[in-house]
Design a protein around this motif. Structure first.
Motif, PDB file in Angstrom:
ATOM      1  N   ALA A 132     -13.790  -8.002   0.688  1.00 35.78           N
ATOM      2  CA  ALA A 132     -14.743  -8.475  -0.330  1.00 35.78           C
ATOM      3  C   ALA A 132     -14.987  -9.972  -0.175  1.00 35.78           C
ATOM      4  O   ALA A 132     -16.115 -10.457  -0.362  1.00 35.78           O
ATOM      5  CB  ALA A 132     -14.216  -8.153  -1.730  1.00 35.78           C
ATOM      6  N   ALA A 133     -13.943 -10.709   0.180  1.00 36.87           N
ATOM      7  CA  ALA A 133     -14.073 -12.155   0.381  1.00 36.87           C
ATOM      8  C   ALA A 133     -14.975 -12.451   1.575  1.00 36.87           C
ATOM      9  O   ALA A 133     -15.882 -13.299   1.501  1.00 36.87           O
ATOM     10  CB  ALA A 133     -12.693 -12.778   0.576  1.00 36.87           C
ATOM     11  N   GLU A 134     -14.740 -11.751   2.664  1.00 47.09           N
ATOM     12  CA  GLU A 134     -15.571 -11.956   3.866  1.00 47.09           C
ATOM     13  C   GLU A 134     -17.031 -11.608   3.588  1.00 47.09           C
ATOM     14  O   GLU A 134     -17.945 -12.315   4.024  1.00 47.09           O
ATOM     15  CB  GLU A 134     -15.029 -11.092   5.024  1.00 47.09           C
ATOM     16  CG  GLU A 134     -13.730 -11.650   5.603  1.00 47.09           C
ATOM     17  CD  GLU A 134     -12.950 -10.651   6.461  1.00 47.09           C
ATOM     18  OE1 GLU A 134     -12.033 -11.093   7.174  1.00 47.09           O
ATOM     19  OE2 GLU A 134     -13.241  -9.419   6.380  1.00 47.09           O
ATOM     20  N   GLN A 135     -17.227 -10.528   2.823  1.00 48.51           N
ATOM     21  CA  GLN A 135     -18.603 -10.124   2.474  1.00 48.51           C
ATOM     22  C   GLN A 135     -19.301 -11.175   1.607  1.00 48.51           C
ATOM     23  O   GLN A 135     -20.488 -11.452   1.797  1.00 48.51           O
ATOM     24  CB  GLN A 135     -18.597  -8.782   1.739  1.00 48.51           C
ATOM     25  CG  GLN A 135     -18.364  -7.588   2.666  1.00 48.51           C
ATOM     26  CD  GLN A 135     -17.949  -6.331   1.907  1.00 48.51           C
ATOM     27  OE1 GLN A 135     -17.988  -6.306   0.678  1.00 48.51           O
ATOM     28  NE2 GLN A 135     -17.551  -5.301   2.654  1.00 48.51           N
ATOM     29  N   ALA A 136     -18.540 -11.744   0.670  1.00 47.54           N
ATOM     30  CA  ALA A 136     -19.143 -12.756  -0.210  1.00 47.54           C
ATOM     31  C   ALA A 136     -19.578 -13.967   0.610  1.00 47.54           C
ATOM     32  O   ALA A 136     -20.684 -14.501   0.418  1.00 47.54           O
ATOM     33  CB  ALA A 136     -18.159 -13.170  -1.303  1.00 47.54           C
ATOM     34  N   ALA A 137     -18.713 -14.398   1.525  1.00 50.42           N
ATOM     35  CA  ALA A 137     -19.055 -15.542   2.382  1.00 50.42           C
ATOM     36  C   ALA A 137     -20.279 -15.202   3.237  1.00 50.42           C
ATOM     37  O   ALA A 137     -21.234 -16.000   3.331  1.00 50.42           O
ATOM     38  CB  ALA A 137     -17.863 -15.930   3.251  1.00 50.42           C
ATOM     39  N   ALA A 138     -20.249 -14.004   3.843  1.00 49.82           N
ATOM     40  CA  ALA A 138     -21.356 -13.588   4.720  1.00 49.82           C
ATOM     41  C   ALA A 138     -22.675 -13.522   3.957  1.00 49.82           C
ATOM     42  O   ALA A 138     -23.726 -13.972   4.446  1.00 49.82           O
ATOM     43  CB  ALA A 138     -21.030 -12.230   5.350  1.00 49.82           C
ATOM     44  N   LYS A 139     -22.614 -12.983   2.745  1.00 48.68           N
ATOM     45  CA  LYS A 139     -23.802 -12.844   1.906  1.00 48.68           C
ATOM     46  C   LYS A 139     -24.426 -14.212   1.607  1.00 48.68           C
ATOM     47  O   LYS A 139     -25.641 -14.337   1.435  1.00 48.68           O
ATOM     48  CB  LYS A 139     -23.372 -12.177   0.591  1.00 48.68           C
ATOM     49  CG  LYS A 139     -24.439 -11.344  -0.086  1.00 48.68           C
ATOM     50  CD  LYS A 139     -23.795 -10.467  -1.162  1.00 48.68           C
ATOM     51  CE  LYS A 139     -24.773 -10.101  -2.256  1.00 48.68           C
ATOM     52  NZ  LYS A 139     -24.125  -9.352  -3.351  1.00 48.68           N
ATOM     53  N   ALA A 140     -23.566 -15.234   1.545  1.00 49.90           N
ATOM     54  CA  ALA A 140     -24.063 -16.593   1.300  1.00 49.90           C
ATOM     55  C   ALA A 140     -24.434 -17.295   2.609  1.00 49.90           C
ATOM     56  O   ALA A 140     -24.864 -18.453   2.602  1.00 49.90           O
ATOM     57  CB  ALA A 140     -23.001 -17.402   0.556  1.00 49.90           C
ATOM     58  N   GLY A 141     -24.237 -16.572   3.733  1.00 53.19           N
ATOM     59  CA  GLY A 141     -24.623 -17.144   5.030  1.00 53.19           C
ATOM     60  C   GLY A 141     -23.522 -17.921   5.734  1.00 53.19           C
ATOM     61  O   GLY A 141     -23.794 -18.736   6.619  1.00 53.19           O
ATOM     62  N   PHE A 142     -22.258 -17.655   5.353  1.00 54.62           N
ATOM     63  CA  PHE A 142     -21.140 -18.385   5.954  1.00 54.62           C
ATOM     64  C   PHE A 142     -20.123 -17.442   6.598  1.00 54.62           C
ATOM     65  O   PHE A 142     -20.018 -16.278   6.222  1.00 54.62           O
ATOM     66  CB  PHE A 142     -20.424 -19.236   4.892  1.00 54.62           C
ATOM     67  CG  PHE A 142     -21.294 -20.334   4.333  1.00 54.62           C
ATOM     68  CD1 PHE A 142     -21.430 -21.546   5.005  1.00 54.62           C
ATOM     69  CD2 PHE A 142     -21.994 -20.137   3.144  1.00 54.62           C
ATOM     70  CE1 PHE A 142     -22.241 -22.550   4.503  1.00 54.62           C
ATOM     71  CE2 PHE A 142     -22.804 -21.137   2.630  1.00 54.62           C
ATOM     72  CZ  PHE A 142     -22.940 -22.349   3.308  1.00 54.62           C
ATOM     73  N   ALA A 143     -19.377 -18.000   7.547  1.00 53.81           N
ATOM     74  CA  ALA A 143     -18.225 -17.284   8.098  1.00 53.81           C
ATOM     75  C   ALA A 143     -16.987 -17.761   7.341  1.00 53.81           C
ATOM     76  O   ALA A 143     -17.031 -18.793   6.673  1.00 53.81           O
ATOM     77  CB  ALA A 143     -18.079 -17.597   9.584  1.00 53.81           C
ATOM     78  N   MET A 144     -15.896 -17.016   7.450  1.00 59.53           N
ATOM     79  CA  MET A 144     -14.669 -17.433   6.764  1.00 59.53           C
ATOM     80  C   MET A 144     -14.211 -18.804   7.252  1.00 59.53           C
ATOM     81  O   MET A 144     -13.580 -19.551   6.490  1.00 59.53           O
ATOM     82  CB  MET A 144     -13.555 -16.397   6.967  1.00 59.53           C
ATOM     83  CG  MET A 144     -13.624 -15.203   6.033  1.00 59.53           C
ATOM     84  SD  MET A 144     -13.685 -15.600   4.248  1.00 59.53           S
ATOM     85  CE  MET A 144     -12.023 -16.213   3.986  1.00 59.53           C
ATOM     86  N   ASP A 145     -14.529 -19.137   8.483  1.00 59.26           N
ATOM     87  CA  ASP A 145     -14.155 -20.455   9.015  1.00 59.26           C
ATOM     88  C   ASP A 145     -14.789 -21.607   8.228  1.00 59.26           C
ATOM     89  O   ASP A 145     -14.275 -22.722   8.232  1.00 59.26           O
ATOM     90  CB  ASP A 145     -14.582 -20.585  10.487  1.00 59.26           C
ATOM     91  CG  ASP A 145     -13.547 -19.957  11.412  1.00 59.26           C
ATOM     92  OD1 ASP A 145     -12.477 -19.560  10.904  1.00 59.26           O
ATOM     93  OD2 ASP A 145     -13.813 -19.870  12.623  1.00 59.26           O
ATOM     94  N   ASP A 146     -15.914 -21.320   7.596  1.00 56.51           N
ATOM     95  CA  ASP A 146     -16.602 -22.367   6.827  1.00 56.51           C
ATOM     96  C   ASP A 146     -15.966 -22.593   5.452  1.00 56.51           C
ATOM     97  O   ASP A 146     -16.297 -23.558   4.767  1.00 56.51           O
ATOM     98  CB  ASP A 146     -18.077 -21.974   6.608  1.00 56.51           C
ATOM     99  CG  ASP A 146     -18.817 -21.788   7.931  1.00 56.51           C
ATOM    100  OD1 ASP A 146     -18.547 -22.577   8.864  1.00 56.51           O
ATOM    101  OD2 ASP A 146     -19.640 -20.862   8.020  1.00 56.51           O
ATOM    102  N   VAL A 147     -15.080 -21.684   5.056  1.00 58.90           N
ATOM    103  CA  VAL A 147     -14.507 -21.743   3.709  1.00 58.90           C
ATOM    104  C   VAL A 147     -13.343 -22.742   3.670  1.00 58.90           C
ATOM    105  O   VAL A 147     -12.416 -22.665   4.477  1.00 58.90           O
ATOM    106  CB  VAL A 147     -14.027 -20.337   3.276  1.00 58.90           C
ATOM    107  CG1 VAL A 147     -13.265 -20.395   1.949  1.00 58.90           C
ATOM    108  CG2 VAL A 147     -15.217 -19.377   3.169  1.00 58.90           C
TER     109      VAL A 147
END
Lengths: 321, 321
Positions: free
Chosen positions: A50-65
């Motif tokens: 769910a966390a990865e999906q939220a980041a992706a939905k906003a246009g980011f990879a987990m590395d950007d978090v």
């Protein structure tokens, strides 16, 4: 590029995740089934996806978090990152949830906090408390959760169990609370116990239009109590008054302890609206001391169900600074 | 040369001053009559002279003093340095006491704090709380004063009136408190109200060896209650139990709020000794929740009447750092 934060709210039924920018503006939101009855690994995998999906939905990879905030119910050793025995998670017993989620998310920094505290911090940074430094927060649901902000920071006690404000005893030797104490505020004024007191009164033969509800649905909810109050039912008024009075005493007691500038109520029960809020204020004004005029404001939360994810992300941001 | 701090405790009858080194070791102590019924200038002159004498007695001039801590009863605007309407000082109404004392002492830095808070801080730095970071303090006298230490610092609320712990309501609609509220802990468990409840019971005809005291002295003191308890009087036991239970509920309520590692009782009433302390602990263990085992320690203060001057000096030292 600006910093990105994720806030995760781990509930018994759903996992909610928000992806926020550095101004805590919500960029994207996801939710997933918790599968609370499964093992720790499954639950953590559900959170991570769910966390990865939220980041992706906003246009980011987990590395950007930059960092992740995780809010969960207690009891837990939050500072140590261990979930001990949360009520709705039969298999999460002494699980190092912070480390496990961090490992799954490639070593990402995880800030772990109590869910009521996280919601409190959310309302403080972005909701009903955003223009004060000192705030107390109550969430009225099955129980009464609490949070205290003192000089802009979430109050943390000697262990991980400050802010258990629903278990302040206001009627010694009164109603038995789920916690084992007698007379806790929660035993009177949570949504569940407000409904329960109505049910008990109807079952004891008190006259009320709520009897029809109990006969037809086999239970009375807190919403029923407020609906029937608005329709003029006397028992519903009495039950509401008792709830409001217990909450007013709670307000007075926290005022005399940490002296907030604002007291914020959240949770399902605030859907009752002004009919509840005004009664709390009436009792507060009736019961408060006369030594000095109090200026504390009592109000309802404004962020609804997003308070937890906002607060979790804000705590992650605060920890990174 | 090492730094020197003065701690002033402004009471209704006496001014006490301590002169301390930078390790907060007491070097010299003085006291003077407050002359509380006189005007602000006289009271401030009395404080200044006692302060100068304390420094001189320790072998220092006022020029050697780094800063001065001043503890006084409230209500006051401590952060603004203004004493508003302290009960025992008829002429101190909206007096800028911090500035006036500083002017009299050649511009010396004055830290101004509530007397119960100062005593709390004294016990925290040098007494019963010196080995913990989170502490709650109650002083049992005419009223019940309070103080909270959170993560090594005195808790300060939105105004200057946090820590009014004696006015936590534990019996809604109960005994009328001097503050105008009903059911405050103070209305049951201060030294004065413990004695008052005994007097009321004897006057109402309850059998007790305290009747003789009332007949002979026209009043019952808190000390009489504990003396007669130790001699086996049943009413004295009942009164003590009610006091201990109220204090235990207060302990539970502050535990669930700021979660101290230690709760410290001070004030004249602790002269009662273990007979009181053990009853407080008994009621605490009886009334506390079963969700988790609590490790908070409940104990008596160790500094006696010096807590105020030590705390005031320690606050002056903290502010200078």
């Amino acid at each position: 590029m600006s910093e990105i934060y994720l806030g995760i709210d781990l509930g018994g039924t759903f996992i909610k995740v928000g992806c926020f920018d550095s101004d805590l503006k919500l960029l994207a939101k996801t939710s997933a089934h918790t599968e609370a009855e499964k093992d720790a690994k499954t639950i953590i995998e559900n959170m991570a996806k769910a966390a990865e999906q939220a980041a992706a939905k906003a246009g980011f990879a987990m590395d950007d978090v930059s960092a992740v905030g995780l809010a969960s119910p207690g009891p837990a050793k939050y500072r140590e990152g261990i979930i001990e025995a949360a009520t709705n998670f039969p298999n999460l017993r002494n699980i190092p949830i912070r480390r496990m989620l961090s490992d799954r998310l490639s070593g990402k920094t995880i800030i772990f906090e109590n869910d009521a505290n996280a919601a409190c911090f959310g309302e403080f940074v972005a909701g009903a408390g955003k223009d004060v430094d000192d705030m107390v927060f109550f969430t009225l649901g099955t129980g009464i959760g609490g949070g205290i902000i003192n000089k802009g920071k979430l109050l943390v006690g000697a262990g991980d169990n400050a802010n258990e404000l629903g278990h302040i005893i206001i009627y010694p030797d009164g109603r038995l609370c789920n916690c084992g104490q007698k007379g806790c505020a929660e035993a009177y004024a949570s949504a569940t116990n407000t409904a329960k007191r109505a049910t008990e009164a109807v079952e004891a033969g008190e006259k009320s239009s709520l009897k029809k509800v109990l006969d037809e649905k086999a239970q009375i909810t807190c919403k029923d109590v407020y609906d029937h109050l608005k329709a003029g039912d006397k028992l519903a008024k009495k039950i509401t008054d008792e709830t409001a009075k217990a909450l007013a005493i709670l307000c007075i007691n926290v005022l005399h302890t940490t002296e907030p500038a604002r007291i914020v109520f959240a949770g399902g029960m605030i859907a009752a609206g002004d009919v509840l809020l005004n009664r709390i204020k009436d009792y507060f004004n009736e019961q408060i001391w006369h030594l000095k005029k109090e200026t504390v404001e009592i109000c309802f939360a404004t962020l609804g169900e997003d308070a937890g994810i906002i607060g979790a992300a804000a705590l992650a941001k605060q920890a990174e600074k």
